[in-house]
Design an enzyme around this catalytic site. Structure first.
Site, PDB file in Angstrom:
ATOM      1  N   ASP A   3      40.033  33.423  43.072  1.00 37.95           N
ATOM      2  CA  ASP A   3      40.870  33.921  42.738  1.00 37.95           C
ATOM      3  C   ASP A   3      41.983  33.482  44.712  1.00 37.95           C
ATOM      4  OD1 ASP A   3      41.425  34.281  40.894  1.00 37.95           O
ATOM      5  OD2 ASP A   3      41.934  36.829  40.869  1.00 37.95           O
ATOM      6  N   HIS A  50      40.168  38.402  41.778  1.00 37.75           N
ATOM      7  CA  HIS A  50      38.334  38.004  41.444  1.00 37.75           C
ATOM      8  C   HIS A  50      38.490  36.739  42.867  1.00 37.75           C
ATOM      9  CE1 HIS A  50      40.422  37.860  37.206  1.00 37.75           C
ATOM     10  NE2 HIS A  50      39.584  38.096  36.863  1.00 37.75           N
TER      11      HIS A  50
HETATM   12  C1  XLS Z   1      41.673  38.701  30.726  1.00 40.55           C
HETATM   13  C2  XLS Z   1      41.415  39.369  31.354  1.00 40.55           C
HETATM   14  C3  XLS Z   1      40.957  39.591  33.236  1.00 40.55           C
HETATM   15  C4  XLS Z   1      40.765  40.443  33.486  1.00 40.55           C
HETATM   16  C5  XLS Z   1      40.063  40.743  34.814  1.00 40.55           C
HETATM   17  O1  XLS Z   1      42.367  38.836  29.580  1.00 40.55           O
HETATM   18  O2  XLS Z   1      43.362  40.824  31.288  1.00 40.55           O
HETATM   19  O3  XLS Z   1      42.440  39.158  33.582  1.00 40.55           O
HETATM   20  O4  XLS Z   1      41.882  41.902  33.607  1.00 40.55           O
HETATM   21  O5  XLS Z   1      38.717  39.644  34.335  1.00 40.55           O
END
Ligand code: XLS
Ligand code: CA
Ligand code: CA
Length: 439
Positions: free
Chosen positions: A104, A101
């Site tokens: 991140d 993301h």
């Molecule tokens: C949350 C999601 C998230 C997505 C990406 O539950 O798994 O991590 O994979 O935003």
């Protein structure tokens, strides 16, 4: 640059008999399975958020894992250290891809322009490392759920200003994804849902989410993004009801709003079970619609009703997953992203490696067993034979779309009473799977 994961060697394949905790027991990257090396069947990816950021913090207590990597957190120095750690980590494990993301990668600033400057700086640094280590981006995404401005969603927010902020974040995340050669871009609708219909215009919100996705596609294609966009379905958490409930719902949405040519599905194992489906069901629904794009390879706990994001260890599940992937012709732009985190009491650097060794071995063994089920052939031929009544006569006419309701009714009357359909033989088939798994 000094080593971060000191004392942890490069992880090599040693075979099932090995008792070395820092060796693969099943993942043998170059081993050929059904004509292709394991490495190509299994494009493993590291999730930046769990692996480089998450500390085990929960609503009852502080984190247990130290992810400062020796410098002050929430600084650009820390952002760079995470990059150093990530590439050393992937290199030692032989993981080829990563997913991220926007937030991140850097600490989010107070203004978008400053956040974007930081993203430019860190992606320059990441790009150099990618070339140096030969690593690739599986997919990028924007975090449109963490900041309080997204309390009512991003595309589905009641605020047009928030919609614009989401657009700005998506634009930048796409820029970075393209800059780093990413093969995918994910929309996980974290807060794209609602708490109560007493304050919600559902149709309006769905139209706006679709509009935001169309804008993303148009922009992405205009800057040369030729990979896949993905929706990652999840039924609930954080919202009580999320719009992308499951794969079938997401595909219906994509088709309704004309997004199905650009989008595929990113199926997460844990989200599948939260939706009351098996992981395999979700994969199959995506596959038969030509939309099996990528996988978030984790595992939920069926005793708990939330998203536990555990590293996968259940071989039955990984086998069935890889069976679906193989039958769908393998991954194109997608892969297996370990959207998974260590349990809170497993807080050391060693645990981070053990988790990936567990997950990579679980998928390698799943691949081996899925290939064995296919080569064994009994299950596939059973399914084919089960529908044999459609191969000729009235059945073939139905399949060809040439029958009328009157004709079928006449046929049934003449028949009097049909014989019972052939037995489903479920227990026999389950015993075949067990004998392949444990031979
Ligand atoms: C949350 C999601 C998230 C997505 C990406 O539950 O798994 O991590 O994979 O935003
Ligand atoms: Ca996920
Ligand atoms: Ca999850």
């Amino acid at each position: 640059m000094s080593e971060i994961f000191t004392g942890i060697p490069k992880i090599k394949y040693e075979g099932p008999k090995s008792r070395n905790p820092f060796a693969f027991k099943y993942y043998d990257a170059e081993k050929i399975i059904l004509g292709k090396p394991m490495r190509e069947h299994l494009p493993f990816a590291m999730a930046w958020w769990h692996n480089m950021c998450a500390t085990g913090i929960d609503m009852f207590g502080k984190g247990t894992a130290d992810k400062s990597f020796g410098v002050e957190k929430d600084t650009m120095e820390h952002a760079r250290k995470k990059v150093d750690a990530a590439f050393e980590f992937m290199d030692k494990l032989g993981v080829e891809y990563f997913c991220f993301h926007d937030v991140d990668l850097i600490p989010e600033a107070d203004s978008i322009s400053e956040t974007n400057k930081r993203l430019d700086e860190i992606s320059d640094y990441i790009k150099v490392k990618m070339e140096q280590y030969g690593k690739k981006v599986l997919w990028g995404t924007a975090n449109l759920f963490g900041n309080p401005r997204y309390m009512n969603g991003a595309g589905s927010s009641n605020s047009a200003d928030v919609f614009c902020f989401a657009a700005a974040q998506i634009k930048k995340a796409l820029d970075i994804t393209v800059k780093l050669g990413g093969r995918g871009y994910v929309f996980w609708g974290g807060r794209e849902g609602y708490e109560t219909l007493l304050n919600t215009d559902m149709k309006f919100e769905l139209e706006n989410i679709a509009a935001l996705m169309h804008l993303a596609v148009d922009y992405g294609r205009s800057i040369g993004f030729d990979g896949d966009f993905y929706i990652e379905p999840k039924p609930k958490e954080p919202m009580k009801h999320q719009y992308d409930y499951d794969t079938a719902t997401a595909i219906g949405f994509l088709k309704q709003y004309g997004l199905d040519r650009d989008f595929k599905i990113n199926v997460e194992a844990n989200h599948a079970t939260l939706a009351g489906h098996t992981f395999r069901h979700e994969l199959r629904v995506a596959a038969i619609n030509g939309m099996l794009g990528s996988i978030d390879a984790n595992q939920g706990d069926l005793l708990l009703g939330w998203d536990t994001d555990e590293f996968p260890f259940d071989i039955y599940e990984t086998t069935m997953c890889m069976y679906e992937v193989l039958m769908a012709g393998g991954f194109k732009n997608g892969g297996l992203n370990f959207d998974a985190k260590n349990r809170r009491p497993s807080y050391t650097y060693e645990d981070m490696f053990h988790a990936f060794i567990l997950g990579m071995d679980a998928y390698a063994l799943g691949l081996i067993k899925a290939a064995a089920i296919i080569e064994d052939g009994r299950i596939d031929s059973f399914i084919n034979e089960r529908y044999a009544s459609y191969e000729s006569g009235i059945g073939a006419k139905i399949r060809a779309g040439e029958a009328t309701l009157e004709e079928l009714s006449e046929y049934a009357e003449k028949l009097g009473k049909p014989a019972l359909p052939s037995s489903g033989r479920q227990e026999y088939l389950e015993s075949i799977v067990n004998s392949v798994l444990f031979s």
